[in-house]
Structure formats: structure tokens, C-alpha cells
Design a protein around this motif. Sequence first.
Motif, PDB file in Angstrom:
ATOM      1  N   UNK A  48      85.171  45.975  60.047  1.00  0.00           N
ATOM      2  CA  UNK A  48      85.112  46.965  58.975  1.00  0.00           C
ATOM      3  C   UNK A  48      85.622  48.295  59.499  1.00  0.00           C
ATOM      4  N   UNK A  49      86.567  48.901  58.822  1.00  0.00           N
ATOM      5  CA  UNK A  49      87.071  50.222  59.179  1.00  0.00           C
ATOM      6  C   UNK A  49      86.296  51.272  58.385  1.00  0.00           C
ATOM      7  N   UNK A  50      85.384  51.977  59.069  1.00  0.00           N
ATOM      8  CA  UNK A  50      84.592  53.001  58.398  1.00  0.00           C
ATOM      9  C   UNK A  50      85.433  54.269  58.219  1.00  0.00           C
ATOM     10  N   UNK A  51      85.217  54.997  57.138  1.00  0.00           N
ATOM     11  CA  UNK A  51      85.967  56.251  56.923  1.00  0.00           C
ATOM     12  C   UNK A  51      85.578  57.298  57.951  1.00  0.00           C
ATOM     13  N   UNK A  52      86.397  58.348  58.051  1.00  0.00           N
ATOM     14  CA  UNK A  52      86.098  59.446  58.966  1.00  0.00           C
ATOM     15  C   UNK A  52      84.795  60.139  58.583  1.00  0.00           C
ATOM     16  N   UNK A  53      84.170  60.761  59.571  1.00  0.00           N
ATOM     17  CA  UNK A  53      82.915  61.462  59.326  1.00  0.00           C
ATOM     18  C   UNK A  53      83.152  62.658  58.417  1.00  0.00           C
ATOM     19  N   UNK A  54      82.242  62.884  57.451  1.00  0.00           N
ATOM     20  CA  UNK A  54      82.369  64.060  56.596  1.00  0.00           C
ATOM     21  C   UNK A  54      81.345  65.110  57.031  1.00  0.00           C
ATOM     22  N   UNK A  55      81.331  66.241  56.322  1.00  0.00           N
ATOM     23  CA  UNK A  55      80.500  67.378  56.735  1.00  0.00           C
ATOM     24  C   UNK A  55      79.028  67.005  56.823  1.00  0.00           C
ATOM     25  N   UNK A  56      78.534  66.236  55.830  1.00  0.00           N
ATOM     26  CA  UNK A  56      77.111  65.933  55.798  1.00  0.00           C
ATOM     27  C   UNK A  56      76.628  65.263  57.082  1.00  0.00           C
ATOM     28  N   UNK A  57      77.457  64.391  57.666  1.00  0.00           N
ATOM     29  CA  UNK A  57      76.996  63.649  58.830  1.00  0.00           C
ATOM     30  C   UNK A  57      76.688  64.553  60.023  1.00  0.00           C
ATOM     31  N   UNK A  58      77.420  65.627  60.180  1.00  0.00           N
ATOM     32  CA  UNK A  58      77.176  66.537  61.294  1.00  0.00           C
ATOM     33  C   UNK A  58      75.940  67.409  61.071  1.00  0.00           C
ATOM     34  N   UNK A  59      75.439  67.449  59.833  1.00  0.00           N
ATOM     35  CA  UNK A  59      74.286  68.279  59.515  1.00  0.00           C
ATOM     36  C   UNK A  59      73.083  67.453  59.062  1.00  0.00           C
ATOM     37  N   UNK A  60      73.208  66.124  59.128  1.00  0.00           N
ATOM     38  CA  UNK A  60      72.094  65.279  58.711  1.00  0.00           C
ATOM     39  C   UNK A  60      71.126  65.048  59.861  1.00  0.00           C
ATOM     40  N   UNK A  61      70.729  66.118  60.451  1.00  0.00           N
ATOM     41  CA  UNK A  61      69.605  66.154  61.362  1.00  0.00           C
ATOM     42  C   UNK A  61      68.727  67.291  60.865  1.00  0.00           C
ATOM     43  N   UNK A  62      67.598  67.491  61.465  1.00  0.00           N
ATOM     44  CA  UNK A  62      66.726  68.549  60.965  1.00  0.00           C
ATOM     45  C   UNK A  62      66.400  69.546  62.075  1.00  0.00           C
ATOM     46  N   UNK A  63      65.996  70.733  61.670  1.00  0.00           N
ATOM     47  CA  UNK A  63      65.577  71.770  62.612  1.00  0.00           C
ATOM     48  C   UNK A  63      64.089  71.600  62.923  1.00  0.00           C
ATOM     49  N   UNK A  64      63.710  71.905  64.134  1.00  0.00           N
ATOM     50  CA  UNK A  64      62.301  72.046  64.498  1.00  0.00           C
ATOM     51  C   UNK A  64      62.179  73.429  65.126  1.00  0.00           C
ATOM     52  N   UNK A  74      62.193  61.757  66.641  1.00  0.00           N
ATOM     53  CA  UNK A  74      63.430  60.981  66.688  1.00  0.00           C
ATOM     54  C   UNK A  74      64.501  61.652  65.837  1.00  0.00           C
ATOM     55  N   UNK A  75      64.846  62.849  66.248  1.00  0.00           N
ATOM     56  CA  UNK A  75      65.848  63.638  65.532  1.00  0.00           C
ATOM     57  C   UNK A  75      67.212  63.413  66.164  1.00  0.00           C
ATOM     58  N   UNK A  76      68.142  62.871  65.410  1.00  0.00           N
ATOM     59  CA  UNK A  76      69.479  62.597  65.929  1.00  0.00           C
ATOM     60  C   UNK A  76      70.498  62.939  64.854  1.00  0.00           C
ATOM     61  N   UNK A  77      71.770  62.875  65.208  1.00  0.00           N
ATOM     62  CA  UNK A  77      72.840  63.136  64.255  1.00  0.00           C
ATOM     63  C   UNK A  77      73.157  61.816  63.559  1.00  0.00           C
ATOM     64  N   UNK A  78      72.807  61.728  62.304  1.00  0.00           N
ATOM     65  CA  UNK A  78      72.882  60.475  61.564  1.00  0.00           C
ATOM     66  C   UNK A  78      74.302  59.905  61.532  1.00  0.00           C
ATOM     67  N   UNK A  79      74.431  58.647  61.940  1.00  0.00           N
ATOM     68  CA  UNK A  79      75.712  57.954  61.835  1.00  0.00           C
ATOM     69  C   UNK A  79      76.706  58.286  62.925  1.00  0.00           C
ATOM     70  N   UNK A  80      76.265  59.045  63.947  1.00  0.00           N
ATOM     71  CA  UNK A  80      77.186  59.444  65.015  1.00  0.00           C
ATOM     72  C   UNK A  80      76.581  59.125  66.376  1.00  0.00           C
ATOM     73  N   UNK A  81      77.365  58.496  67.233  1.00  0.00           N
ATOM     74  CA  UNK A  81      76.919  58.270  68.603  1.00  0.00           C
ATOM     75  C   UNK A  81      77.169  59.542  69.413  1.00  0.00           C
ATOM     76  N   UNK A  82      76.367  59.731  70.467  1.00  0.00           N
ATOM     77  CA  UNK A  82      76.538  60.915  71.300  1.00  0.00           C
ATOM     78  C   UNK A  82      77.954  60.996  71.868  1.00  0.00           C
ATOM     79  N   UNK A  83      78.538  59.830  72.147  1.00  0.00           N
ATOM     80  CA  UNK A  83      79.872  59.798  72.752  1.00  0.00           C
ATOM     81  C   UNK A  83      80.948  60.348  71.819  1.00  0.00           C
ATOM     82  N   UNK A  84      80.676  60.341  70.522  1.00  0.00           N
ATOM     83  CA  UNK A  84      81.678  60.830  69.568  1.00  0.00           C
ATOM     84  C   UNK A  84      81.568  62.337  69.348  1.00  0.00           C
ATOM     85  N   UNK A  85      80.539  62.965  69.938  1.00  0.00           N
ATOM     86  CA  UNK A  85      80.373  64.404  69.829  1.00  0.00           C
ATOM     87  C   UNK A  85      81.017  65.102  71.030  1.00  0.00           C
ATOM     88  N   UNK A  86      81.240  66.412  70.892  1.00  0.00           N
ATOM     89  CA  UNK A  86      81.915  67.172  71.944  1.00  0.00           C
ATOM     90  C   UNK A  86      80.898  67.848  72.852  1.00  0.00           C
TER      91      UNK A  86
END
Length: 603
Positions: free
Chosen positions: A2-18, A332-344
Motif C-alpha cells: 500500500x502506498x500511503x499519501x504524504x504526511x499532512x499538517x495534522x500528523x505533525x501536530x497530533x500529539x499533545x502538550x504536557x 505515551x505521547x508520540x507523533x501520530x502516524x510518524x516514526x522517529x526516523x522520519x523526523x528531523x
Amino acid sequence: MIDFPNHDAEQFFQNYDINGFAVSKDEKRLVFSSNMNGKPNIWAMDIPNMYPYPLTYCNQTSSFIKFDSDGKFILTAFDHEGDENYHIHALRPEGGKPFPLLPINNKEDKQYFTHLSEDGERMYYTTNRENELYMNARCYHLKTKQDELIHTGTETTTTLLAVSQDEKTFIIQKDFSATYSLCYVLRDVELICLTPASEKEYVTRLCHFVDNDTVLFVTDYEADFPYVASFHIPTKEFKVVQTFEKEEAVGIYVQRETNSCYVLTHKGVEDRLYHVSIETGVCTCISLPVNMVYDLHVADSGNIYVLGQSAIIPANIYVMGHDRKEWKRLTNNSVLGLEKESLSNPETITYASYDDLEIEALLFKPKGDVANGYTILWPHGGPQWAERKQYMGFFQYMVGLGYTVFAPNFRGSTCYGSIFTKMVERDWGGGPRLDCIAGLEWLIEQGIAERDKLFVVGASFGGYMALLLAGRHAEYFRATVDIFGPSDLFTAIEGVPEHWKPMLDRMIGHPVRDKEKLMEDSPITYLDAMVKPMFIIQGANDARVPQAESDRIYHALKEKDRDVEYMLLKDEGHGFSKKENEIAVYRRIAEFLAKHQVKEVRV
């Protein structure tokens, strides 16, 4: 496959603040402030069940959380839609509607919690009630409702920092600026300074009672980097307890049972944690699970709880047992749908500024297959602050779109010693601005950035710097984004909260004495040179940079028929507490930058 689409804005912000937390005395309950439901509220987890549940639905930001020792109630404070006028409330252990603990005479009242007595019957706090400019220290008796005056602030902004165990001695802090503060012991009406007399300006802060006669605190008295010191009240003896080479002590957490403390330090863009024996002076470095720590709690058992994050890991709460062997993540706060390796994960780089001063910076690079050749300069807020290895959804979103993000810690930043931090005082628009330009030239020389593919985006002081760069160095940038930055230093000085005003002479300058310098450093002076597109973002309830600052420059540019856009957030203050607003803002910024990239001409 399955070819998933590129990440959109929501995915980079779908974590929460503490934003802060507290642990019950029996360590069976963890309570924290978070926007897990998209808006700020108080949440709880039962240990070891670890499933979070809400305690409030008021959708307002809290400034602290405190359990009483018997677990009968929780104290906290809420502002209203980001206005930073915090009012102390009581909350039932099972949650519900917060109850205002103190009378509120008007919406501008501010109440800052200091201490709750061991029996849970007396609460000590600082307030601007009856002393708007300098503030007063008070004690509120929860049973009798008596509200007792402890100390009247004079001379400059005054805060109650600590209360002794027997509640007979207090520590009062006088803030003259972010780099000049003195702390005093208040005992039997006598005020005694914790540090020896000096003609130099320095800080004293973060005071804690080790016992009724001994105070532990942080100071940079006669030093460049803040360290841990002690003061013995009966003998008035000042003593250096622990210094840290090229590191700033920024937190002390006393463990009275073992006559020791934990000390948190800033070492450039990362944090360090140490255990220090007050009696023997033995100092041990303790590994951290994250790059940055925002809050720390030492339980009676010796267990250590920390709230922290890293550049590619959002805020989480961790615990380490008293044996100090390993950290366990509780949330368990993480960036939804993104692996750490895909972040900068940023590079830490240094460069020589215009006067050869060494500047450290973070450089976030996109993956090769998405890189678009454009670079965003991000001057941080503060200005006496620093860009460090914390998770920034905006940075990761921009890098995901192909931008390189460059975040320099220009002169005036914290984490590099007091001399470096003081360099911005009364020079907002001089050295820091030229440090940013020197950084861009370094990027271009290194082949990292292209001269005709630069943007500047900043918030708070960073927004001010973005405006100033747009007016004084328009040739560098294709477009500018200003997020609640002051546009006129004269009106900015008048617009801040009253209890900040005594400190602004040293920080920014005096409107009469420094008139020429303030005009030179005010972005609005350079309206004629602001010829590139601009996007201005503002919170309507901003207590630090009032809406008028953004209104003024927006309308002035409009009158000159410039390409300028404006986004006003009716339910925000100096930042984004609501997830939907945060996502909407950064989507608009992405659209704005994309619109002002070089347009390729096809033949």
C-alpha cells in the motif's frame, strides 16, 4: 503493498502538550495539565493503570498543580483564553468544576501560588491585588478564610519564593531584570540578603529551605555561569555548594531525608541532571531519557519523576526508581502516524558572527528526496531564552515540506553564561540582528542555503526580529511571517503587564533617555523598506504583546499598499493553547510560504 499519501499538517501536530504535573504523596496518582482533548485541561492517571482521564472540562490553561498531603483536594490556577491572569482554584480529587479559592476583584487580578502548609490549612501566594506595580505576598487560611498580608512589595517586582517548614521564615525575590534579581530572608520583619554585597548585577533565584535555618538557591554571584549556593540564616554565612563547568544551574529539587538535592543544568541546547550531597559535596551525573526537562519531582520514596522532551520526541512524563537504574515512560505521547526516523533530528552547529563571537545554532535538514532548496530563519522568542532540542511540530512540518530550518541562539540567549545573556539588554535590534545575518551568510558560504531562497518566521521576540529584518535587510528574504511580535518598542513598553514595567528599563531601555536607540530598534521605523510580502498572526488576548502592536503595523503596511495578510485568533493569548488554532496557523504559514517561492518559468 500500500502506498500511503504524504504526511499532512495534522500528523505533525497530533500529539499533545504536557505543561506541568504533580504526583500524590502515596505515588498512586499522577495529575497533569494537557490539551489531550484539543484544549487545555487537567488530566489524571492512576498508577500503575496508566489510562488518562480528565478532571476538568473548563478548557483553560493552568499554571501549577498541587496535591494536599492527605489527598483531599487539588490546587491549581487558570487564566482565561490565554490572558495570563491566573486565578487560584480548588478541585475535588475526583475532578469536576474548579472552585475559585480567592475573591477576584477584577479580571486583571493575578495570583501566583508559592506554598501549601503540611496540614493543608494555609496557602501562601503572590498577588498584584492592592499593589499592581510591585505585588504583595499573602497567606490565605483555608478554614477561616482569613487572607493575611505577609510582605508589601516595593522598589521593583516582588515575589514570594519559599516558606520554611515552620512557616516563620520567608524568601522574597526582587526582580530588576531577567539578569538581575536579589533574594532576601524575611524573618521577624528583618530582610537579609542571601548574597554578599556587590557592585555587579547578578541573579539569585530558585530558593528552597533545606531546614528552617538553611536555604539552598541558584546564583551567578561573582561568576558567569549560575551555580548552587547556600545561606545559613543564624550565622548569615554564604557558601558555594556546587559549580558546573560551562553549564547553567536552572533547577534545584531538595531531598531533605538524605540531605541532598537534584540539580538540573542547561548545557547549550541540552539538559543535564546531577545528584549533589549537601553534606559531602559528592556530585553524580544522572542520565536523562530526554534532551530537555521542564519539570521534576522527587518523591519521599526517592523515586524521580521528570517531564521532558527531545527534538523528535514530544513531551512525556518518566519515572526512575531510587536505585537510579533506568527510566520508565508513564505517558505515551508520540507523533501520530510518524516514526522517529522520519523526523528531523537537528545538527548542532557553530559559526563566527560579525565580531567573531561564537554563535551556536540548530539546523534541521529535510530528507534529500523532499528538499525544496528553501531555508527558514527562525529567531527564537525571549529574547533571553534559547532554541533547544525540544519537539517543535512547526519545524518538523516545514522540514517535511522540504524546507531547511535554521534556529540560531544569538547573543542574549540563555544557556551560554550570564555575560552572553546580558548582551541583548538595551540592544534589542543591534547585535542579535547582525548575528542572524551572519548566520545566513555562513549558511550560504557552506552551500546549505541559497541567497534568493530565504524566509524569516518568528514568534514573540522572534516576531519582532522578523519584522526588523524585513525592514532593515529586506534584500535577504522572499517573505516574512510575524507571530505576535512587537512592532514599536515605545508602545511595547507601555503595553506589558504592570508588574513587568519596573524591569523594562534594563531589558529594553527608557523611552526618554534612550529615545534614539528605541527608534533605531523599532521595526515600525522601517516601514518604507518593508517591501516584501508579510503575514502577521496575533492572539486577541495576548497580555505580553497586545493586539495593538500587530494592528498598528498591519494597517500601516496596508496604507502603503503592501502585500500583507493578517490572522487574528479571538480565543488565544501569547501562544496556541488550542490544537485546532495551532494547526490552522501553521497551515496558513505553509500556504503563504509556498505562494512566495520562486515561480519557475517553463519554455
